[in-house]
Design a protein around this motif. Structure first.
Motif, PDB file in Angstrom:
ATOM      1  N   ASN A   5       0.803  -1.226   0.000  1.00 29.75           N
ATOM      2  CA  ASN A   5       0.000   0.000   0.000  1.00 29.75           C
ATOM      3  C   ASN A   5       0.834   1.273   0.000  1.00 29.75           C
ATOM      4  N   ILE A   6       2.091   1.183   0.410  1.00 29.42           N
ATOM      5  CA  ILE A   6       2.865   2.408   0.660  1.00 29.42           C
ATOM      6  C   ILE A   6       3.097   3.217  -0.615  1.00 29.42           C
ATOM      7  N   LYS A  36       1.957  21.655  -4.916  1.00 26.72           N
ATOM      8  CA  LYS A  36       1.433  22.709  -5.782  1.00 26.72           C
ATOM      9  C   LYS A  36       1.419  24.077  -5.107  1.00 26.72           C
ATOM     10  N   HIS A  37       1.033  24.142  -3.812  1.00 24.27           N
ATOM     11  CA  HIS A  37       0.878  25.437  -3.145  1.00 24.27           C
ATOM     12  C   HIS A  37       2.152  25.888  -2.439  1.00 24.27           C
ATOM     13  N   PHE A  38       2.995  24.939  -2.002  1.00 25.01           N
ATOM     14  CA  PHE A  38       4.218  25.298  -1.278  1.00 25.01           C
ATOM     15  C   PHE A  38       5.490  25.003  -2.080  1.00 25.01           C
ATOM     16  N   ASP A  39       5.327  24.439  -3.296  1.00 26.48           N
ATOM     17  CA  ASP A  39       6.497  24.098  -4.110  1.00 26.48           C
ATOM     18  C   ASP A  39       7.455  23.219  -3.308  1.00 26.48           C
ATOM     19  N   GLY A  40       6.893  22.263  -2.559  1.00 16.90           N
ATOM     20  CA  GLY A  40       7.704  21.444  -1.667  1.00 16.90           C
ATOM     21  C   GLY A  40       7.691  19.976  -2.048  1.00 16.90           C
ATOM     22  N   GLU A  41       8.114  19.119  -1.098  1.00 17.32           N
ATOM     23  CA  GLU A  41       8.185  17.678  -1.324  1.00 17.32           C
ATOM     24  C   GLU A  41       7.523  16.962  -0.145  1.00 17.32           C
ATOM     25  N   ILE A  42       6.943  15.772  -0.450  1.00 16.21           N
ATOM     26  CA  ILE A  42       6.301  14.977   0.588  1.00 16.21           C
ATOM     27  C   ILE A  42       6.605  13.511   0.325  1.00 16.21           C
ATOM     28  N   SER A  43       6.868  12.744   1.383  1.00 18.59           N
ATOM     29  CA  SER A  43       7.193  11.323   1.214  1.00 18.59           C
ATOM     30  C   SER A  43       6.832  10.568   2.488  1.00 18.59           C
ATOM     31  N   GLY A  81       7.311   2.156  12.703  1.00 15.13           N
ATOM     32  CA  GLY A  81       6.133   2.923  12.318  1.00 15.13           C
ATOM     33  C   GLY A  81       6.337   3.659  11.015  1.00 15.13           C
ATOM     34  N   ALA A  82       5.323   4.402  10.598  1.00 15.90           N
ATOM     35  CA  ALA A  82       5.377   5.191   9.367  1.00 15.90           C
ATOM     36  C   ALA A  82       5.957   6.561   9.671  1.00 15.90           C
ATOM     37  N   ASN A  83       6.871   7.004   8.832  1.00 13.89           N
ATOM     38  CA  ASN A  83       7.513   8.313   8.998  1.00 13.89           C
ATOM     39  C   ASN A  83       7.138   9.184   7.807  1.00 13.89           C
ATOM     40  N   PHE A  84       6.237  10.171   8.026  1.00 14.30           N
ATOM     41  CA  PHE A  84       5.855  11.114   6.978  1.00 14.30           C
ATOM     42  C   PHE A  84       6.801  12.317   7.032  1.00 14.30           C
ATOM     43  N   LYS A  85       7.342  12.707   5.865  1.00 15.66           N
ATOM     44  CA  LYS A  85       8.240  13.852   5.794  1.00 15.66           C
ATOM     45  C   LYS A  85       7.728  14.858   4.777  1.00 15.66           C
ATOM     46  N   ILE A  86       7.796  16.138   5.155  1.00  7.94           N
ATOM     47  CA  ILE A  86       7.504  17.200   4.194  1.00  7.94           C
ATOM     48  C   ILE A  86       8.620  18.225   4.241  1.00  7.94           C
ATOM     49  N   LYS A  87       8.931  18.779   3.075  1.00  5.54           N
ATOM     50  CA  LYS A  87       9.980  19.793   2.953  1.00  5.54           C
ATOM     51  C   LYS A  87       9.396  20.985   2.209  1.00  5.54           C
ATOM     52  N   ILE A  88       9.414  22.162   2.857  1.00 10.24           N
ATOM     53  CA  ILE A  88       8.873  23.368   2.239  1.00 10.24           C
ATOM     54  C   ILE A  88       9.835  24.529   2.479  1.00 10.24           C
ATOM     55  N   PRO A  89       9.792  25.572   1.631  1.00 11.25           N
ATOM     56  CA  PRO A  89      10.628  26.749   1.893  1.00 11.25           C
ATOM     57  C   PRO A  89      10.121  27.518   3.118  1.00 11.25           C
ATOM     58  N   ILE A  90      11.061  28.080   3.899  1.00 12.26           N
ATOM     59  CA  ILE A  90      10.666  28.889   5.065  1.00 12.26           C
ATOM     60  C   ILE A  90       9.924  30.142   4.604  1.00 12.26           C
ATOM     61  N   VAL A  91      10.369  30.703   3.472  1.00 12.28           N
ATOM     62  CA  VAL A  91       9.695  31.872   2.892  1.00 12.28           C
ATOM     63  C   VAL A  91       9.183  31.475   1.519  1.00 12.28           C
ATOM     64  N   LEU A  92       7.865  31.424   1.351  1.00 11.36           N
ATOM     65  CA  LEU A  92       7.256  31.032   0.088  1.00 11.36           C
ATOM     66  C   LEU A  92       7.200  32.241  -0.837  1.00 11.36           C
TER      67      LEU A  92
END
Length: 699
Positions: A633-634, A664-671, A686-697
């Motif tokens: 499922n992952i 789309k809204h933060f121009d970032g990454e998710i995994s 367990g499951a480790n959700f990671k998001i990476k976004i700019p500090i200043v959009l």
């Protein structure tokens, strides 16, 4: 004797014809240069995109081989007791080479201590490679899947490293290595040639080169790289390595794709060659021919006029004048015929307008077919008769075209049937009989815009469903958080009422009860404000503290009132972006973690939140100890409407919308990935959700 033409007429005629040709050529060179530039940029981007897709596919296919091998019992038994003969392991490698597309595939087994126990390409074993390969110690300490491009002693290779387990017991790693050469073979079949180079800093590291081929300090990784192309780049290799968009040679268009390491360092280069003759420039050539024929028509018209004037003044040469007029007329008719073949025979929709009167001067058969008018009826119309724009807007557009301010327009046109079509118009000015007209090529984009509109509607529906799902959870959380304060208010009021009825209500008890009711009511009011702020519709970026974001999300998720332990590790900072959308993402993560923990058998339920600043970005890590997500499922976890919950509990849009918001809204990454970790000297998974976004959009 025939009198000769006066020299002054010849000079004047020559000046006019030369000026006409210079004007046409100047116009053409500017127009064609711009059109060609766009074509080459589009081709360069396409070539780079194909390389990127090929690398992605190669990584995935190599990863699938590594994943399959990690489940092989022979490999597991060998790592446990080393009693399995090498021949058994070599059979696996040979079968893969024989029955798959991987003709140059290497396998290495590494035990949990970093010792190489088996290499398919050599009998060498027993050396501790964890001491010389910096990526291995972290993987041995925290086993996980890794897919990289790297440079070794043999070649540039794809490396996929997958942990091997026997049940919960970590045995070691299997590493599957393939060469870059297969990518070059794949593109050769498409008529695209590659020169794949390793960066010059690896020259001394490549001690046993697979191809034995170097260009200066740069190792050539593909076996069949053309000598002609290698000689082309040899003279000035740095110029080819630093191509930003494209470079034109006599026969080729060239662009460069840079291969990056995990640390975003340059490790190699794919220099891509495509023959220019294979690029479709037919539209440009057609436009070139059309304008040149118009120029020739004008020149011949001028020549015919001057010839007519000369022979008119020389009546004694009437016979010769008649012959010349017939000859010129025949030439004009032939040129006119060629013009009509180019204009009429084209499948593209073409219309010529008078920019002053808005009259339609000429059309081709494709235009008549598209708009549904007979030619005679079509030529009676004006520009605003077939366009939804007003006559004033049409004149403004034509003025922009004549002044070369704008040449491409999106418009709505009306067919003879009344049907409205969305069209894209490419227009430019042309000269016919010393008068300026607007020459337009029209393309139907109705279906394209419909598809785009349907996609946007679908996206809005996703957002609405995600918000409604969040609203349901919020209402449940409000009810849960209000129960205690409402109970407090009821108890205090009832106590005061009973004491009043028995005449036993003193001031202290009265004021204590009132204070208790006021504090509970204030808590209820604050709760309403928190939830109201979350549901505010705001499309504006705002500045907010990381601590405020985190505390609000945890409070709205109602985690603190459960038996789940929350661990937060972060350094507070200020973020510029869309606060409520980021809260919605965190709420989705917290909600999924709560649901997973409620079904898990753990007595100690944990959600660990770790946030770090890295350069100009901020990285969130949300980890639980619910055992992780199943491997089947992952890969589908961010797909729309995919859910592992019961139909009454989940819609399958929460994580999909989270992925859309971040990318789309933060121009970032998710995994997401499953990991094993220690907390308070106890191991969890367990499951480790990671998001990476700019500090200043900024975008």
């Amino acid at each position: 004797m025939h009198s000769s033409i006066k020299p002054i007429y010849i000079i004047l005629l020559s000046i006019i014809i030369i000026s006409a040709f210079i004007s046409v050529n100047y116009f053409l060179s500017n127009k064609i240069e711009g059109l060609s530039e766009n074509k080459y940029i589009e081709m360069s981007n396409s070539l780079k995109s194909q390389i990127n897709e090929a690398i992605f596919n190669k990584k995935n296919s190599t990863f699938n081989v590594a994943l399959t091998l990690s489940e092989d019992n022979n490999f597991k038994k060998f790592l446990e007791n080393e009693k399995i003969p090498y021949s058994n392991l070599n059979v696996v490698s040979e079968k893969i080479k024989k029955y798959s597309n991987f003709k140059n595939l290497w396998i290495q087994l590494i035990n949990k201590d970093g010792i190489s126990k088996y290499r398919s390409w050599t009998n060498k074993k027993g050396d501790n490679i964890a001491t010389i390969r910096k990526e291995l110690p972290p993987l041995l300490k925290n086993p996980r899947v890794v897919s990289i491009i790297s440079v070794g002693i043999f070649d540039i290779t794809f490396k996929n490293i997958v942990p091997i387990y026997d049940g919960d017991k970590f045995l070691g790693l299997v590493e599957v290595i393939t060469k870059m050469n297969s990518i070059a073979e794949e593109f050769k079949s498409k008529g695209i040639d590659l020169i794949i180079l390793a960066d010059k800093k690896y020259k001394n590291q490549i001690k046993k080169p697979f191809t034995k081929d170097f260009i200066g300090d740069y190792y050539v990784a593909n076996l069949d790289a053309k000598s002609e192309l290698k000689n082309l780049i040899k003279e000035n290799i740095n110029e080819f390595l630093t191509i930003k968009s494209y470079k034109l040679l006599d026969k080729y268009i060239v662009t460069t794709y840079v291969l990056k390491s995990l640390e975003d360092q340059n490790i190699g280069y794919c220099i891509i060659f495509k023959q220019k003759k294979e690029i479709d420039l037919s539209d440009i050539y057609e436009f070139d021919k059309f304008i040149k024929f118009i120029g020739i028509l004008l020149a011949l018209a001028v020549l015919a006029i001057f010839t007519s004037i000369h022979f008119y003044n020389k009546s004694k040469y009437a016979t010769e004048l008649e012959k010349n007029v017939k000859k010129r007329t025949q030439e004009l008719n032939e040129l006119t015929k060629k013009y009509h073949q180019i204009f009429e025979g084209s499948k593209a929709i073409k219309i010529i307008y008078d920019p002053t009167t808005l009259n339609i001067i000429d059309i081709n058969a494709a235009a008549s077919k598209f708009y549904g008018y007979k030619r005679t009826d079509f030529l009676k119309l004006k520009a605003d008769d077939i366009s939804m724009s007003t006559a004033d807007n049409q004149r403004k557009e034509f003025l922009d075209i004549l002044e070369n301010k704008q040449n491409v327009f999106i418009s709505k046109n009306i067919l003879s049937s009344g049907e409205i079509k969305d069209v894209e118009i490419y227009a430019s000015a042309i000269q016919i009989d010393k008068k300026t007209f607007v020459y337009s090529i029209i393309r139907d984009i109705t279906d394209e815009l419909k598809e785009k509109d349907e996609f946007n509607k679908k996206q809005k529906l996703f957002y609405q469903q995600a918000k409604m799902a969040s609203m349901g959870e919020m209402l449940e959380n409000i009810a849960h958080q209000w129960r205690q304060p409402l109970s407090t208010i009821t108890t205090a009021a009832s106590g005061a009422k009973i004491k009043k009825e028995f005449g036993d209500l003193d001031d202290d008890f009265f004021y204590d009860s009132v204070d208790l009711i006021v504090r509970a009511a204030s808590y209820l009011s604050q709760t309403i404000d928190d939830f109201r702020d979350f549901f505010k519709q705001s499309k504006n970026k705002e500045r907010f503290k990381l601590s405020t974001l985190l505390n609000t999300s945890i409070k709205l998720a109602n985690i603190k009132n459960t038996d789940i332990e929350i661990v937060t590790l972060y350094e507070d900072c200020e973020i510029l972006g869309y606060k409520n959308e980021l809260i919605q993402v965190l709420l989705n993560f917290f909600s999924n973690a709560k649901d997973a923990l409620n079904t898990a058998r753990n007595t100690n339920k944990l959600i660990k939140i770790e946030i770090k600043k890295v350069d100009k970005n901020i990285i969130f890590s949300i980890l639980d100890n619910a055992g992780g997500i199943s491997e089947s499922n992952i890969e589908k976890i961010f797909e729309p409407y995919f859910t592992t919950k019961h139909q009454a509990q989940g819609t399958g849009i929460g994580l999909y919308m989270s992925e859309q918001i971040i990318t789309k809204h933060f121009d970032g990454e998710i995994s997401v990935q499953n990991i094993n970790y220690f907390y308070k000297n106890k191991e969890y998974s367990g499951a480790n959700f990671k998001i990476k976004i700019p500090i200043v959009l900024n975008s």
